[in-house]
Motif scaffolding. Structure first.
Motif, mmCIF file in Angstrom:
data_model
loop_
_atom_site.group_PDB
_atom_site.id
_atom_site.type_symbol
_atom_site.label_atom_id
_atom_site.label_comp_id
_atom_site.label_asym_id
_atom_site.label_seq_id
_atom_site.Cartn_x
_atom_site.Cartn_y
_atom_site.Cartn_z
ATOM 1 N N SER A 439 0.836 -1.200 0.000
ATOM 2 C CA SER A 439 0.000 0.000 0.000
ATOM 3 C C SER A 439 0.867 1.246 0.000
ATOM 4 O O SER A 439 2.080 1.182 0.225
ATOM 5 N N SER A 440 0.251 2.389 -0.227
ATOM 6 C CA SER A 440 0.981 3.658 -0.268
ATOM 7 C C SER A 440 1.506 4.048 1.115
ATOM 8 O O SER A 440 2.322 4.963 1.234
ATOM 9 N N THR A 441 1.060 3.341 2.157
ATOM 10 C CA THR A 441 1.555 3.615 3.522
ATOM 11 C C THR A 441 2.562 2.570 3.992
ATOM 12 O O THR A 441 3.049 2.639 5.111
ATOM 13 N N GLY A 442 2.841 1.566 3.130
ATOM 14 C CA GLY A 442 3.824 0.548 3.486
ATOM 15 C C GLY A 442 3.221 -0.756 3.968
ATOM 16 O O GLY A 442 3.953 -1.694 4.298
ATOM 17 N N GLU A 443 1.899 -0.856 4.014
ATOM 18 C CA GLU A 443 1.264 -2.113 4.425
ATOM 19 C C GLU A 443 1.472 -3.152 3.331
ATOM 20 O O GLU A 443 1.241 -2.897 2.158
ATOM 21 N N GLU A 444 1.900 -4.350 3.726
ATOM 22 C CA GLU A 444 2.149 -5.428 2.768
ATOM 23 C C GLU A 444 1.182 -6.580 3.014
ATOM 24 O O GLU A 444 0.922 -6.940 4.168
ATOM 25 N N LYS A 445 0.654 -7.128 1.929
ATOM 26 C CA LYS A 445 -0.203 -8.302 2.076
ATOM 27 C C LYS A 445 -0.089 -9.177 0.840
ATOM 28 O O LYS A 445 0.350 -8.736 -0.236
ATOM 29 N N ASP A 446 -0.513 -10.440 1.000
ATOM 30 C CA ASP A 446 -0.349 -11.424 -0.064
ATOM 31 C C ASP A 446 -1.621 -11.574 -0.882
ATOM 32 O O ASP A 446 -2.733 -11.343 -0.402
ATOM 33 N N PHE A 447 -1.441 -11.995 -2.121
ATOM 34 C CA PHE A 447 -2.575 -12.338 -2.976
ATOM 35 C C PHE A 447 -3.173 -13.667 -2.509
ATOM 36 O O PHE A 447 -2.492 -14.493 -1.890
ATOM 37 N N ASN A 448 -4.442 -13.861 -2.839
ATOM 38 C CA ASN A 448 -5.101 -15.140 -2.556
ATOM 39 C C ASN A 448 -4.779 -16.121 -3.681
ATOM 40 O O ASN A 448 -5.651 -16.576 -4.420
ATOM 41 N N ILE A 449 -3.488 -16.417 -3.804
ATOM 42 C CA ILE A 449 -2.990 -17.298 -4.864
ATOM 43 C C ILE A 449 -2.083 -18.347 -4.225
ATOM 44 O O ILE A 449 -1.243 -18.023 -3.375
ATOM 45 N N ILE A 466 -2.415 -7.307 -14.553
ATOM 46 C CA ILE A 466 -3.396 -6.947 -15.580
ATOM 47 C C ILE A 466 -4.657 -6.485 -14.863
ATOM 48 O O ILE A 466 -5.373 -7.294 -14.264
ATOM 49 N N ARG A 467 -4.943 -5.191 -14.924
ATOM 50 C CA ARG A 467 -6.054 -4.627 -14.151
ATOM 51 C C ARG A 467 -7.414 -5.160 -14.575
ATOM 52 O O ARG A 467 -8.229 -5.538 -13.742
ATOM 53 N N ASN A 468 -7.672 -5.144 -15.874
ATOM 54 C CA ASN A 468 -9.043 -5.423 -16.322
ATOM 55 C C ASN A 468 -9.466 -6.866 -16.131
ATOM 56 O O ASN A 468 -10.658 -7.187 -16.250
ATOM 57 N N SER A 469 -8.528 -7.766 -15.834
ATOM 58 C CA SER A 469 -8.899 -9.162 -15.610
ATOM 59 C C SER A 469 -8.372 -9.715 -14.289
ATOM 60 O O SER A 469 -8.560 -10.895 -13.999
ATOM 61 N N ASP A 470 -7.740 -8.856 -13.479
ATOM 62 C CA ASP A 470 -7.256 -9.248 -12.149
ATOM 63 C C ASP A 470 -6.343 -10.471 -12.236
ATOM 64 O O ASP A 470 -6.592 -11.506 -11.622
ATOM 65 N N LYS A 471 -5.259 -10.292 -13.011
ATOM 66 C CA LYS A 471 -4.301 -11.383 -13.180
ATOM 67 C C LYS A 471 -2.890 -10.903 -12.884
ATOM 68 O O LYS A 471 -2.548 -9.749 -13.149
ATOM 69 N N VAL A 472 -2.085 -11.792 -12.334
ATOM 70 C CA VAL A 472 -0.674 -11.514 -12.039
ATOM 71 C C VAL A 472 0.176 -12.301 -13.030
ATOM 72 O O VAL A 472 -0.053 -13.496 -13.241
ATOM 73 N N VAL A 473 1.136 -11.616 -13.639
ATOM 74 C CA VAL A 473 2.056 -12.264 -14.575
ATOM 75 C C VAL A 473 3.430 -12.330 -13.920
ATOM 76 O O VAL A 473 3.931 -11.326 -13.396
ATOM 77 N N LEU A 474 4.047 -13.507 -13.952
ATOM 78 C CA LEU A 474 5.349 -13.724 -13.299
ATOM 79 C C LEU A 474 6.270 -14.451 -14.268
ATOM 80 O O LEU A 474 5.884 -15.465 -14.856
ATOM 81 N N ASP A 486 -4.601 -16.246 -12.258
ATOM 82 C CA ASP A 486 -5.912 -15.618 -12.152
ATOM 83 C C ASP A 486 -6.261 -15.484 -10.675
ATOM 84 O O ASP A 486 -6.452 -16.501 -9.982
ATOM 85 N N VAL A 487 -6.338 -14.241 -10.193
ATOM 86 C CA VAL A 487 -6.578 -14.006 -8.769
ATOM 87 C C VAL A 487 -7.981 -14.462 -8.368
ATOM 88 O O VAL A 487 -8.192 -15.002 -7.276
ATOM 89 N N LYS A 488 -8.957 -14.275 -9.250
ATOM 90 C CA LYS A 488 -10.346 -14.609 -8.909
ATOM 91 C C LYS A 488 -10.552 -16.108 -8.726
ATOM 92 O O LYS A 488 -11.280 -16.549 -7.834
ATOM 93 N N THR A 489 -9.934 -16.905 -9.598
ATOM 94 C CA THR A 489 -10.166 -18.353 -9.578
ATOM 95 C C THR A 489 -9.023 -19.133 -8.936
ATOM 96 O O THR A 489 -9.129 -20.345 -8.771
ATOM 97 N N ASN A 490 -7.940 -18.428 -8.581
ATOM 98 C CA ASN A 490 -6.767 -19.074 -7.985
ATOM 99 C C ASN A 490 -6.268 -20.218 -8.882
ATOM 100 O O ASN A 490 -6.000 -21.322 -8.426
ATOM 101 N N THR A 491 -6.182 -19.915 -10.185
ATOM 102 C CA THR A 491 -5.642 -20.876 -11.148
ATOM 103 C C THR A 491 -4.504 -20.204 -11.903
ATOM 104 O O THR A 491 -4.331 -18.988 -11.841
ATOM 105 N N ARG A 492 -3.737 -21.037 -12.617
ATOM 106 C CA ARG A 492 -2.627 -20.454 -13.367
ATOM 107 C C ARG A 492 -2.496 -21.107 -14.730
ATOM 108 O O ARG A 492 -2.959 -22.234 -14.961
#
Length: 575
Positions: A439-449, A466-474, A486-492
């Motif tokens: 966060s902009s204040t330094g709070e850190e948290k994990d994705f539900n992945i 990817i904002r419009n589909s809530d996906k993380v690329v690594l 995919d953050v919503k479905t917890n799949t990859r």
């Protein structure tokens, strides 16, 4: 000429002189001899003679002034010549107060006024005003007609508008149905492509593991037979001979288990995909506006798998400059919203600004080796250093750079991008999970992945969001792999391809397509969100490392890591 006008409202016993009206306009008092009904004027002989000298006036009918006066006096005024207060004939005019008066009014109400005269005296002097009054009435009538015409037109338009609204709704319904038809075709195509490619990979994987299973069964049968029927020496020989094969099988099967994943294909609509009730209250007097809006999810265009075309715009060589300790090494770059480019030089501890022509226009000395940079707003950027801190720098329009604030964190971060207005997404260094939110204040948290239990040393992975589909690329550099979570479905989705070798920097292009630096193939690889390789672009540089795309998705910038031949290049993106 004089006439006795008693009996028509004038003062009894007095002679009323009729004056020439054209002469009165010239401030001359001349007795009138004639009256022209067409001109509506009393005229003296000289003035009336123009009717004989001008052809266009010859049709006017002239009569003696006395006759006209008599006819005028017989006109029924229908009470207009009566005093409203005293119901007496109006005989006087108060010039001080510009008011008509009867005898009572003149005596009672206007006795202190200095100029109360008989109407007949001022009537001739101001007779020309009747034509002015007529002109004004004509103007008023014309405007009244315009108003009526406008109202009639407005009513007709209202009827037309009322008819058009259901037609527009039906037209919109047809467009929406067309959109869903196109959506179905596009999604089915992607699903079939994904299914075909994935089934082929799974078939190979299944076949390989069935072979492993057959080998394991054979080994177990051999071991059982040796232990049941063989001597101690035979057992020892069998164990030594089979040890290497078992170790290989153990390693291979363990690797397969580590990469084990459930393949799924889902398609969901957000619950907000609906037309809310139309707010009839949203109106102003005389204007009704019916508004509705779809949610952001509903308005999001379906990603179209279109190959990008990269056209070179500018390329510059990055050389060691005055005051630099070493050759520049840009480990992070990003576009500001106005098109300027921000870069961080890891070797020389600098943050730099380039204009649209890739001319260096700003520089700021840092106290640490920066790793990555992201534009936060019109005039702010965030920089990672791997030192458990996140610096926010202020970049002015005149390219002055100052430290805005410093955010302390508990994890070392390499790559960074924006998730939304409140959070960044950062790729961690030697930490599991490999991606976290800050966060902009330094709070850190994990994705539900459910990320694999793996950490990445510095420069072995990069991430984006990817904002419009809530996906993380690594990216996994040494596994030559790109993961799409995919953050919503917890799949990859796992993307491996011969065109991707040592993937490093990653950015998001138009329609959410993924652009990856393939270091060993010296190219940019474009990947769809379903894991399909869309295109590959060979670069005029070795070992591309950092990449970014402008806010409007129209430009791409890239830099590399090749000692003695480091470049910064800009491309125009088209489709």
């Amino acid at each position: 000429m004089a006439a006795n006008n008693a009996g028509n409202g004038e003062v009894s016993g007095r002679f009323q002189e009729i004056l020439c009206q054209p002469c009165l306009k010239k401030n001359k008092r001349t007795a009138a001899e004639k009256f022209c009904s067409a001109c509506d004027e009393f005229q003296c002989l000289d003035c009336s003679n123009v009717h004989y000298t001008h052809a266009f006036l010859r049709n006017h009918k002239l009569v003696n002034a006395n006759e006209a006066k008599t006819k005028q006096g017989s006109f029924d005024m229908k009470g207009l010549d009566q005093c409203d207060q005293h119901q007496e004939v109006l005989k006087f005019f108060c010039e001080d107060e510009n008011q008509l008066c009867c005898s009572t009014c003149a005596i009672v109400d206007h006795r202190k006024c200095h100029s109360v005269v008989e109407i007949q005296k001022v009537a001739g002097r101001s007779a020309y005003r009747s034509s002015t009054l007529k002109v004004k009435l004509e103007e008023v009538r014309e405007k009244a007609n315009i108003i009526i015409d406008s109202i009639v037109s407005s009513k007709e338009k209202l009827y037309e508008d009322a008819k058009e609204i259901p037609i527009k709704i039906r037209r919109m319904r047809d467009e929406v149905m067309k959109m869903f038809d196109e959506l179905e075709i596009s999604v089915v195509k992607d699903v079939e492509s994904f299914k075909k490619e994935t089934l082929e990979k799974l078939a190979i994987k299944q076949s390989q593991n069935e072979k492993y299973l057959a080998d394991i069964t054979t080994c177990l049968e051999t071991i059982d037979k040796v232990y049941q029927n063989g001597t101690v020496v035979q057992r020892f020989i069998a164990e030594q001979k089979m040890k290497n094969d078992v170790n290989i099988l153990h390693k291979n099967v363990n690797a397969e288990c580590h990469d084990l994943e459930t393949v799924t294909a889902t398609f969901d609509f957000d619950e907000t995909l609906k037309l809310p009730p139309l707010p009839v209250t949203d109106y102003v007097p005389g204007q009704l506006t019916l508004l509705f809006c779809l949610s952001e999810v509903a308005n999001t265009k379906v990603p179209v798998n279109t190959e990008v075309i990269l056209t070179p715009v500018k390329s510059i060589d990055l050389k060691q400059g005055k005051g630099d300790k070493d050759e520049p090494l840009y480990t992070g770059i990003d576009f500001l919203p106005d098109g300027r480019l921000v870069a961080v030089d890891n070797e020389n501890k600098k943050c730099l600004v380039y204009n649209e022509k890739l001319e260096k226009v700003g520089s700021y000395q840092l106290s640490y080796r920066p790793l990555s940079v992201v534009a936060v707003s019109e005039d702010k950027v965030a920089i990672t250093s791997g030192g458990k801190l996140l610096d926010i720098l202020h970049v002015t329009k005149s390219n002055d750079i100052t430290l805005d604030r410093r955010i302390k964190v508990t994890t070392n971060y390499y790559s960074i991008c924006q998730k939304d207005d409140k959070y960044f997404v950062g790729g961690t260094i030697d930490h599991s999970p490999p991606v976290r939110m800050i966060s902009s204040t330094g709070e850190e948290k994990d994705f539900n992945i459910n990320f694999p239990n793996k950490s990445y040393p510095i420069e072995t992975s990069a991430c984006t969001y990817i904002r419009n589909s809530d996906k993380v690329v690594l990216t996994d550099r040494y596994e030559h792999t790109v993961f799409i979570y995919d953050v919503k479905t917890n799949t990859r989705i796992v993307v491996k391809d011969d065109q991707i070798k040592e993937p490093c920097g990653v950015a998001i292009g138009q329609s959410g397509s993924i652009l990856v630096c393939s270091e060993e193939t010296n190219s940019i690889v474009q990947i769809s969100q379903t894991g399909q390789i869309l295109s590959s672009h060979k670069l005029d540089m070795k070992y591309p490392r950092a990449i970014c795309v402008s806010r409007d998705k129209s430009f791409l910038a890239i830099t590399n890591l090749c000692e003695g031949n480091i470049k910064l290049q800009k491309f125009k993106i088209s489709y």
